[in-house]
Design a protein around this motif. Structure first.
Motif, PDB file in Angstrom:
ATOM      1  N   ALA A  51      57.219  49.926  11.847  1.00 39.57           N
ATOM      2  CA  ALA A  51      56.959  48.760  11.005  1.00 39.57           C
ATOM      3  C   ALA A  51      58.166  48.453  10.135  1.00 39.57           C
ATOM      4  O   ALA A  51      58.588  47.295  10.005  1.00 39.57           O
ATOM      5  CB  ALA A  51      55.718  48.990  10.140  1.00 39.57           C
ATOM      6  N   HIS A  52      58.751  49.480   9.528  1.00 39.89           N
ATOM      7  CA  HIS A  52      59.975  49.290   8.741  1.00 39.89           C
ATOM      8  C   HIS A  52      61.109  48.757   9.628  1.00 39.89           C
ATOM      9  O   HIS A  52      61.858  47.852   9.225  1.00 39.89           O
ATOM     10  CB  HIS A  52      60.404  50.601   8.081  1.00 39.89           C
ATOM     11  N   ALA A  53      61.224  49.328  10.820  1.00 42.47           N
ATOM     12  CA  ALA A  53      62.290  48.894  11.725  1.00 42.47           C
ATOM     13  C   ALA A  53      62.118  47.433  12.127  1.00 42.47           C
ATOM     14  O   ALA A  53      63.101  46.681  12.229  1.00 42.47           O
ATOM     15  CB  ALA A  53      62.305  49.779  12.970  1.00 42.47           C
ATOM     16  N   PHE A  54      60.876  47.015  12.316  1.00 47.36           N
ATOM     17  CA  PHE A  54      60.606  45.623  12.695  1.00 47.36           C
ATOM     18  C   PHE A  54      60.930  44.677  11.543  1.00 47.36           C
ATOM     19  O   PHE A  54      61.568  43.627  11.741  1.00 47.36           O
ATOM     20  CB  PHE A  54      59.153  45.486  13.124  1.00 47.36           C
ATOM     21  N   ILE A  55      60.533  45.033  10.339  1.00 48.86           N
ATOM     22  CA  ILE A  55      60.875  44.210   9.172  1.00 48.86           C
ATOM     23  C   ILE A  55      62.387  44.114   9.027  1.00 48.86           C
ATOM     24  O   ILE A  55      62.944  43.028   8.789  1.00 48.86           O
ATOM     25  CB  ILE A  55      60.224  44.786   7.897  1.00 48.86           C
ATOM     26  N   ASN A  56      63.068  45.232   9.174  1.00 44.21           N
ATOM     27  CA  ASN A  56      64.526  45.212   9.069  1.00 44.21           C
ATOM     28  C   ASN A  56      65.139  44.311  10.131  1.00 44.21           C
ATOM     29  O   ASN A  56      66.085  43.558   9.860  1.00 44.21           O
ATOM     30  CB  ASN A  56      65.076  46.634   9.201  1.00 44.21           C
ATOM     31  N   TYR A  57      64.580  44.346  11.336  1.00 43.29           N
ATOM     32  CA  TYR A  57      65.096  43.504  12.418  1.00 43.29           C
ATOM     33  C   TYR A  57      64.900  42.025  12.098  1.00 43.29           C
ATOM     34  O   TYR A  57      65.795  41.206  12.356  1.00 43.29           O
ATOM     35  CB  TYR A  57      64.388  43.856  13.725  1.00 43.29           C
ATOM     36  N   LEU A  58      63.756  41.664  11.540  1.00 46.08           N
ATOM     37  CA  LEU A  58      63.500  40.262  11.206  1.00 46.08           C
ATOM     38  C   LEU A  58      64.453  39.741  10.131  1.00 46.08           C
ATOM     39  O   LEU A  58      64.659  38.530  10.014  1.00 46.08           O
ATOM     40  CB  LEU A  58      62.049  40.084  10.747  1.00 46.08           C
ATOM     41  N   LEU A  59      65.034  40.656   9.345  1.00 51.01           N
ATOM     42  CA  LEU A  59      66.001  40.270   8.319  1.00 51.01           C
ATOM     43  C   LEU A  59      67.446  40.300   8.822  1.00 51.01           C
ATOM     44  O   LEU A  59      68.369  40.008   8.066  1.00 51.01           O
ATOM     45  CB  LEU A  59      65.869  41.185   7.094  1.00 51.01           C
ATOM     46  N   ASP A  60      67.628  40.629  10.094  1.00 50.44           N
ATOM     47  CA  ASP A  60      68.957  40.599  10.699  1.00 50.44           C
ATOM     48  C   ASP A  60      69.448  39.155  10.812  1.00 50.44           C
ATOM     49  O   ASP A  60      68.661  38.228  11.047  1.00 50.44           O
ATOM     50  CB  ASP A  60      68.883  41.243  12.084  1.00 50.44           C
ATOM     51  N   ALA A  61      70.743  38.947  10.686  1.00 51.37           N
ATOM     52  CA  ALA A  61      71.299  37.588  10.680  1.00 51.37           C
ATOM     53  C   ALA A  61      71.038  36.859  12.001  1.00 51.37           C
ATOM     54  O   ALA A  61      70.532  35.726  12.011  1.00 51.37           O
ATOM     55  CB  ALA A  61      72.795  37.633  10.379  1.00 51.37           C
ATOM     56  N   GLU A  62      71.379  37.476  13.115  1.00 55.17           N
ATOM     57  CA  GLU A  62      71.225  36.797  14.412  1.00 55.17           C
ATOM     58  C   GLU A  62      69.758  36.633  14.783  1.00 55.17           C
ATOM     59  O   GLU A  62      69.353  35.581  15.296  1.00 55.17           O
ATOM     60  CB  GLU A  62      71.972  37.566  15.507  1.00 55.17           C
ATOM     61  N   ALA A  63      68.953  37.657  14.536  1.00 52.51           N
ATOM     62  CA  ALA A  63      67.518  37.540  14.812  1.00 52.51           C
ATOM     63  C   ALA A  63      66.895  36.468  13.932  1.00 52.51           C
ATOM     64  O   ALA A  63      66.088  35.643  14.391  1.00 52.51           O
ATOM     65  CB  ALA A  63      66.832  38.888  14.587  1.00 52.51           C
ATOM     66  N   GLY A  64      67.276  36.459  12.656  1.00 49.18           N
ATOM     67  CA  GLY A  64      66.745  35.456  11.731  1.00 49.18           C
ATOM     68  C   GLY A  64      67.181  34.051  12.093  1.00 49.18           C
ATOM     69  O   GLY A  64      66.422  33.086  11.892  1.00 49.18           O
ATOM     70  N   LYS A  65      68.376  33.900  12.636  1.00 54.89           N
ATOM     71  CA  LYS A  65      68.851  32.583  13.055  1.00 54.89           C
ATOM     72  C   LYS A  65      67.963  32.015  14.166  1.00 54.89           C
ATOM     73  O   LYS A  65      67.577  30.845  14.135  1.00 54.89           O
ATOM     74  CB  LYS A  65      70.302  32.665  13.523  1.00 54.89           C
ATOM     75  N   LYS A  66      67.619  32.845  15.147  1.00 55.86           N
ATOM     76  CA  LYS A  66      66.752  32.379  16.234  1.00 55.86           C
ATOM     77  C   LYS A  66      65.378  31.975  15.717  1.00 55.86           C
ATOM     78  O   LYS A  66      64.797  30.978  16.164  1.00 55.86           O
ATOM     79  CB  LYS A  66      66.611  33.477  17.294  1.00 55.86           C
ATOM     80  N   ILE A  67      64.859  32.747  14.771  1.00 54.13           N
ATOM     81  CA  ILE A  67      63.558  32.417  14.183  1.00 54.13           C
ATOM     82  C   ILE A  67      63.641  31.096  13.430  1.00 54.13           C
ATOM     83  O   ILE A  67      62.810  30.199  13.601  1.00 54.13           O
ATOM     84  CB  ILE A  67      63.092  33.544  13.236  1.00 54.13           C
ATOM     85  N   THR A  68      64.665  30.957  12.599  1.00 60.57           N
ATOM     86  CA  THR A  68      64.801  29.770  11.760  1.00 60.57           C
ATOM     87  C   THR A  68      65.038  28.517  12.584  1.00 60.57           C
ATOM     88  O   THR A  68      64.508  27.444  12.272  1.00 60.57           O
ATOM     89  CB  THR A  68      65.931  29.980  10.737  1.00 60.57           C
ATOM     90  N   GLU A  69      65.829  28.630  13.654  1.00 67.00           N
ATOM     91  CA  GLU A  69      66.047  27.485  14.542  1.00 67.00           C
ATOM     92  C   GLU A  69      64.734  27.006  15.154  1.00 67.00           C
ATOM     93  O   GLU A  69      64.547  25.809  15.372  1.00 67.00           O
ATOM     94  CB  GLU A  69      67.030  27.870  15.648  1.00 67.00           C
ATOM     95  N   GLU A  70      63.828  27.934  15.399  1.00 68.27           N
ATOM     96  CA  GLU A  70      62.553  27.587  16.036  1.00 68.27           C
ATOM     97  C   GLU A  70      61.533  27.058  15.029  1.00 68.27           C
ATOM     98  O   GLU A  70      60.912  26.028  15.253  1.00 68.27           O
ATOM     99  CB  GLU A  70      61.984  28.813  16.754  1.00 68.27           C
ATOM    100  N   ILE A  71      61.345  27.771  13.906  1.00 66.29           N
ATOM    101  CA  ILE A  71      60.231  27.414  13.016  1.00 66.29           C
ATOM    102  C   ILE A  71      60.609  26.363  11.980  1.00 66.29           C
ATOM    103  O   ILE A  71      59.728  25.747  11.380  1.00 66.29           O
ATOM    104  CB  ILE A  71      59.631  28.663  12.340  1.00 66.29           C
ATOM    105  N   GLN A  72      61.925  26.185  11.721  1.00 65.18           N
ATOM    106  CA  GLN A  72      62.400  25.098  10.856  1.00 65.18           C
ATOM    107  C   GLN A  72      61.901  25.201   9.413  1.00 65.18           C
ATOM    108  O   GLN A  72      61.655  24.188   8.757  1.00 65.18           O
ATOM    109  CB  GLN A  72      62.017  23.743  11.455  1.00 65.18           C
TER     110      GLN A  72
END
Length: 368
Positions: A291-312
């Motif tokens: 769970a900690h690893a997943f939260i940390n991954y969601l705060l990664d720059a490249e991972a977060g960019k893909k999320i943000t591009e999608e959810i706006q």
């Protein structure tokens, strides 16, 4: 709060029909994986309880490839639903996404685990103003995922010439769009916005004003097409309503899709409610390390960019913001004007009694 189903011209349900739930790691049945508990089992699993359309198109698969743990994602429509699901005990979720007020409420009720910041080094990517939070001092229980505001979305061709519905009056206190409008079903958010319309803070609303708000919305009820939970922008896109109370990111998604030029979004001049959706680990989570690893991954720059591009939605992550293009950074729907943000506020948790009072008021309005 409700995050809608509309993504780039297709609902999450239609994506499921096209690819199958298993292909994108989503579960609607509510059954949680018992596999992969820390220290046992051959498969590692993170059970993720999230809003609909609130993740990147490949985020779950990318995390599995990077960390070796599969993500099972179930969906909820409102904070009230999330809270009710976990109130009697955690049925097996590892990461959940409550909004700011509910972070306070759930932490006070001992429904959240304290986070181990040493396992979330990507916390350093957050903007300074999101490193701490009044609703969660020291970020003991939450990491910010997005921030967002509520406003009015509308079909431009259904408005009078040159007209912009820039007051809450058109939703809460006017027959102008009778049976062509939809309101949010989340009790606290709806009532607080009504208080904002009446010139009061979204917090500390006196009982006399709550009674006025209840009667105002009961008077408005014959003009309301629907109290929506998870489909405000879908109602708008389908032409079932012309004007709707919705979150800015949902409408930014709609406007970025096919035919998006038909719609617009405005934050009323009276100001609005600001929210921040957060990543938390509920008490009793079976897979705490992952769970900690997943939260940390969601705060990664490249991972977060893909999320943000999608959810706006607006990102609280400086590293993500730096990677986004000017179309995102200058989008007035995603980032409302400074003058309306200056008169907007976060809602604060004011105790279980107040929360129940809001729920009871909404129940009476809905039944009127």
């Amino acid at each position: 709060m409700s995050k809608g189903k509309y993504i780039r011209g297709a609902s999450r349900r239609s994506l499921l029909q096209q690819f199958g739930a298993a292909a994108i790691g989503i579960s609607f049945a509510g059954g949680l994986s018992a596999c992969g508990r820390q220290g046992g089992g051959s498969e590692r699993v993170v059970n993720f309880y999230n809003w609909d359309t609130y993740i990147g198109p490949t985020t779950l698969e990318d995390f599995q490839a990077a960390a070796g743990a599969r993500v099972e994602m179930s969906l909820f429509a409102t904070n009230d639903e999330l809270f009710a699901r976990l109130r009697a005990g955690n049925p097996g979720f590892d990461v959940i996404v409550p909004s700011n007020e509910f972070v306070t409420r759930m932490s006070q009720a001992q429904m959240l685990m304290e986070l181990d910041h040493s396992k979330i080094p990507n916390m350093a990517n957050l903007l300074p103003e999101f490193q701490d939070a009044a609703f969660d001092p020291g970020r003991r229980y939450s990491m910010p995922y997005t921030w967002l505001v509520l406003g009015i979305a509308y079909r431009k061709d259904r408005m009078p010439a040159g007209f912009v519905p820039n007051s809450w009056r058109y939703l809460f206190d006017s027959p102008q769009f009778s049976q062509r409008l939809a309101l949010l079903s989340e009790s606290a958010d709806l009532i607080r916005l009504c208080a904002k319309y009446k010139g009061h803070s979204v917090n500390g609303i006196p009982d006399a004003m709550l009674a006025e708000i209840e009667q105002m919305l009961i008077r408005q009820k014959p003009h309301i097409k629907a109290f929506h939970e998870d489909d405000g922008q879908d109602l708008l896109a389908a032409g079932e309503v012309d004007i709707v109370l919705e979150y800015n990111g949902d409408i930014a998604q709609l406007m970025a899709g096919p035919g998006g030029e038909a719609f617009d979004f405005v934050v009323p001049t009276e100001g609005t409610l600001i929210n921040s959706d957060c990543l938390c680990i509920p008490t009793g989570a079976p897979h705490v390390d992952d769970a900690h690893a997943f939260i940390n991954y969601l705060l990664d720059a490249e991972a977060g960019k893909k999320i943000t591009e999608e959810i706006q939605y607006p990102t609280p992550n400086a590293a993500v913001a730096a990677l986004m293009g000017p179309e995102y950074q200058s989008n007035r729907v995603i980032f409302p004007p400074a003058e309306v943000m200056a008169v907007s506020e976060y809602g604060a948790f004011e105790g279980d009694d107040k929360s129940r009072q809001y729920e009871e008021i909404f129940t009476r309005i809905n039944a009127a």
